[in-house]
Enzyme design. Structure first.
Site, PDB file in Angstrom:
ATOM      1  CG  PHE A  89      -1.800   1.213   1.314  1.00 47.22           C
ATOM      2  CD1 PHE A  89      -2.924   1.327   0.507  1.00 47.22           C
ATOM      3  CD2 PHE A  89      -1.490   2.241   2.185  1.00 47.22           C
ATOM      4  CE1 PHE A  89      -3.739   2.457   0.576  1.00 47.22           C
ATOM      5  CE2 PHE A  89      -2.298   3.372   2.263  1.00 47.22           C
ATOM      6  CZ  PHE A  89      -3.428   3.473   1.456  1.00 47.22           C
ATOM      7  CB  SER A 144       0.310  -8.068  -4.225  1.00 41.64           C
ATOM      8  OG  SER A 144       1.316  -7.830  -3.277  1.00 41.64           O
ATOM      9  CG  ASN A 190      -1.637  -2.235  -4.267  1.00 40.54           C
ATOM     10  OD1 ASN A 190      -2.337  -1.981  -5.262  1.00 40.54           O
ATOM     11  ND2 ASN A 190      -2.056  -2.005  -3.036  1.00 40.54           N
ATOM     12  CB  CYS A 191      -1.598  -7.022  -0.969  1.00 38.93           C
ATOM     13  SG  CYS A 191       0.062  -7.608  -0.541  1.00 38.93           S
ATOM     14  CG  MET A 192      -3.480  -4.045   3.245  1.00 39.90           C
ATOM     15  SD  MET A 192      -3.928  -2.364   2.702  1.00 39.90           S
ATOM     16  CE  MET A 192      -3.275  -1.389   4.055  1.00 39.90           C
TER      17      MET A 192
END
Length: 211
Positions: free
Chosen positions: A59, A132, A124-126
């Site tokens: 993120f 991701s 993307n992920c966190m």
């Protein structure tokens, strides 16, 4: 030229820095002094998985407008349903909707379009460590024809901090079985056991492929 710059760009943000003065980069704010290099939050920068096309991050990467633009990223695959798309007027987004299941087919369809359009895309992920990279590993299996172990090792070499959860590891194994079938007539459980030591382990320097 009033400032003495490095001969080569910084390996973290790819910009040139004045090491004597330790001034922050006027593009991304990164201070490139050698004494502070170890303090740099490398996770804030996208990891290039496939040259000039596929990037991986968290993120903090997706929220850093300047860094994304500097890397030429124009599309973002947001793999976290609860994570808002921050700059919809500046980037083309696609957000996955399932909290528990990895939507490989949905994600790959979007990535395929990005490749056809010759667009650079950030997945993307966190944290950029779990959801991701699992999606990116699935993409490599599908589009490059690489097995799970090779695909995982390829991503791990380029973003060493990835840490895919057992749940998503299992979904990747099932996706591999779906793509390639069981190996040598074994069922899924035998295939999982066969791959356990090779996939999701430390980087194996013997596994190298030309892109």
């Amino acid at each position: 030229m009033g400032k003495r710059e490095r001969e080569d760009p910084c390996r973290v943000c790819r910009h040139y820095h004045n090491y004597d003065e330790g001034e922050p980069c006027d593009i991304c704010g990164h201070v490139g002094t050698s004494t502070k290099a170890a303090q740099i939050q490398v996770s804030s920068f996208p990891s290039e998985i496939l040259p000039d096309f596929l990037y991986l991050g968290g993120f903090d990467t997706a929220s850093n407008f300047k860094i994304d633009v500097t890397h030429g990223i124009s599309h973002i695959l947001n793999t976290v349903p609860s994570c808002e798309n921050l700059y919809p007027s500046s980037f083309t987004y696609h957000r996955l909707r399932d909290e528990k299941a990895l939507e490989f087919d949905n994600a790959i369809q979007f990535l395929d379009k990005c490749e056809i359009d010759k667009s650079r895309v950030l997945v993307n992920c966190m944290s950029g460590r779990n959801r991701s990279p699992a999606i990116v590993v699935g993409y490599l299996m599908k589009r490059k024809g690489w097995r799970l172990a090779e695909s995982y090792q390829w991503v791990k070499q380029r973003r060493p901090t990835i840490d895919i959860s057992p749940e998503f590891q299992q979904q990747l194994k099932e996706f591999e079985a779906r793509l390639f079938g069981s190996r040598d007539g074994y069922g899924l459980s035998e295939l999982n056991n066969q791959l356990q030591d090779l996939a999701f382990g430390p980087v194996n320097d013997n596994i190298r492929m030309d892109y």
